[in-house]
Design a protein around this motif. Structure first.
Motif, mmCIF file in Angstrom:
data_model
loop_
_atom_site.group_PDB
_atom_site.id
_atom_site.type_symbol
_atom_site.label_atom_id
_atom_site.label_comp_id
_atom_site.label_asym_id
_atom_site.label_seq_id
_atom_site.Cartn_x
_atom_site.Cartn_y
_atom_site.Cartn_z
ATOM 1 N N ILE A 39 0.810 -1.228 0.000
ATOM 2 C CA ILE A 39 0.000 0.000 0.000
ATOM 3 C C ILE A 39 0.839 1.272 0.000
ATOM 4 N N CYS A 40 1.836 1.343 0.835
ATOM 5 C CA CYS A 40 2.581 2.597 1.001
ATOM 6 C C CYS A 40 3.762 2.716 0.034
ATOM 7 N N CYS A 68 4.221 4.822 -3.346
ATOM 8 C CA CYS A 68 4.599 6.236 -3.309
ATOM 9 C C CYS A 68 5.862 6.480 -2.475
ATOM 10 N N HIS A 69 5.962 5.821 -1.333
ATOM 11 C CA HIS A 69 7.070 6.128 -0.420
ATOM 12 C C HIS A 69 8.313 5.286 -0.680
ATOM 13 N N PHE A 102 10.304 14.580 3.111
ATOM 14 C CA PHE A 102 9.428 15.683 3.510
ATOM 15 C C PHE A 102 10.213 16.946 3.837
ATOM 16 N N ILE A 112 9.328 9.863 10.683
ATOM 17 C CA ILE A 112 8.084 10.207 11.400
ATOM 18 C C ILE A 112 7.647 9.038 12.281
ATOM 19 N N GLU A 147 1.553 10.862 15.190
ATOM 20 C CA GLU A 147 1.284 11.554 13.924
ATOM 21 C C GLU A 147 1.200 10.527 12.789
ATOM 22 N N PHE A 148 2.124 9.580 12.807
ATOM 23 C CA PHE A 148 2.121 8.532 11.793
ATOM 24 C C PHE A 148 0.773 7.797 11.784
ATOM 25 N N LYS A 199 -1.999 10.017 10.380
ATOM 26 C CA LYS A 199 -1.914 10.219 8.936
ATOM 27 C C LYS A 199 -2.185 8.924 8.173
ATOM 28 N N GLN A 242 -2.940 12.291 4.162
ATOM 29 C CA GLN A 242 -2.210 13.554 4.315
ATOM 30 C C GLN A 242 -3.052 14.670 3.709
ATOM 31 N N ILE A 269 -3.093 16.479 -0.266
ATOM 32 C CA ILE A 269 -2.436 15.718 -1.333
ATOM 33 C C ILE A 269 -3.146 14.368 -1.460
ATOM 34 N N PRO A 270 -3.016 13.730 -2.591
ATOM 35 C CA PRO A 270 -3.737 12.462 -2.776
ATOM 36 C C PRO A 270 -3.064 11.296 -2.064
ATOM 37 N N MET A 271 -3.223 11.237 -0.771
ATOM 38 C CA MET A 271 -2.753 10.058 -0.034
ATOM 39 C C MET A 271 -3.970 9.330 0.518
ATOM 40 N N LEU A 286 -6.438 4.671 5.573
ATOM 41 C CA LEU A 286 -6.569 3.252 5.923
ATOM 42 C C LEU A 286 -7.571 3.028 7.051
#
Ligand code: HEC
Ligand code: HEC
Length: 251
Positions: free
Chosen positions: A180-181, A184-185, A194, A206, A213-214, A217, A222, A225-227, A230
């Motif tokens: 999933i992540c 992009c990441h 970042f 993070i 925060e993780f 998000k 986020q 932006i297109p994130m 879950l």
């Protein structure tokens, strides 16, 4: 089960997917092909909590929020984000913001879990908060209130506050991260930086420095932006995801 003032029947959830949530769609308007689910509204509310300016494409006021204490270390627009006073763990002074550069002494929102969203909405626009409809429109404020009532989780169940370590299992989280992540990441979490090349901040940074925060998000996405969000995955899956992210490189 809880009958909502709005007539929606929802499972009060702690990890939406964990307690099979029954979502009755909002009254579908003639021009919408698919009714918006309440879960979508909660997810949007979670992003507004993070940074309503970024979600709505607006500038936050640049004067410090009148309710922000003089003893606090932040100033200006940042003090208008809900998370700045109430924390990423929704526990305010009783949580991770109990000390450090984000300390305000302000209480968290955990007592509002399950509260009537209408009462929450009133609080958000009261003389203390001063959020006007010009800042956050009525419909968006309703989503914020839904998030406060139904979208919070108890982060202490998944994160050890002293060590900031996830209570999850990296081995169980790796498939989630990779499928999933990583698109992009990156597999190693280093595709998106970042911050700056000199002092990089990656998803692994993070995860270690601010696991609350993780989690927020990862659950809501986020702002601006297109994130993806879950929120439909069980909290424990997200704790596993956090655990594997805490093993990703920071440099
Ligand atoms: C500048 C600091 C600040 C910001 C930003 C802020 N709040 Fe608050 N909030 C407070 C304070 C202070 C209280 C406690 C007021 C009291 O007890 O009289 C509070 C209380 C609350 C409560 C009631 C909690 C309870 O248990 O009584 C809710 C709900 C709430 N805030 C929601 C929000 C939301 C949603 C946002 C973002 C739109 C937000 N707040 C942004 C300072 C802030
Ligand atoms: C469709 C692409 C995409 C996917 C999929 C994605 N992200 Fe992101 N994510 C981004 C972008 C773009 C940013 C913002 C980068 C920036 O601000 O420089 C971001 C930012 C973040 C941030 C916050 C950075 C910060 O402090 O502002 C975290 C944490 C994060 N992602 C975690 C995740 C996790 C965990 C997953 C998997 C569940 C994930 N992301 C999936 C694109 C994505």
């Amino acid at each position: 089960m809880n009958r909502h003032p709005s007539g929606l029947v929802v499972g009060i959830m702690r990890g939406l997917a964990a307690t099979a949530v029954l979502v009755v769609p909002m009254s579908a308007s003639a021009d919408s092909e698919q009714a918006r689910s309440q879960v979508w509204d909660i997810a949007r509310g979670g992003q507004l909590y993070d940074d309503w300016g970024k979600v709505l494409g607006k500038e936050l006021p640049d004067t410090t929020h009148p309710a922000y204490p003089a003893s606090g270390k932040q100033k200006g627009s940042a003090t208008w984000r809900c998370k700045e006073c109430h924390g990423w763990d929704y526990k305010g002074a009783d949580g991770a913001y109990g000390k450090g550069s984000h300390h305000t002494g302000i209480k968290g929102l955990r007592a509002m879990v399950g509260a009537d969203p209408k009462a929450i909405l009133k609080i958000i626009s009261d003389d203390n908060h001063r959020y006007t409809e010009a800042m956050i429109g009525r419909g968006e404020m309703e989503k914020l209130a839904l998030f406060v009532s139904l979208g919070q989780i108890d982060m202490d169940q998944h994160i050890d506050r002293a060590t900031r370590k996830s209570r999850g299992e990296p081995g169980r989280g790796a498939p989630t991260y990779q499928t999933i992540c990583a698109v992009c990441h990156g597999f190693d979490g280093k595709t998106l930086n970042f911050k700056t090349p000199e002092t990089p901040e990656y998803v692994g940074t993070i995860a270690r420095e601010n696991p609350w925060e993780f989690m927020h998000k990862a659950r809501f996405g986020q702002p601006g932006i297109p994130m993806i969000s879950l929120i439909t995955l069980p909290d424990t899956t997200l704790a596993d995801l956090l655990a594997v992210a805490q093993t990703l490189p920071e440099k």
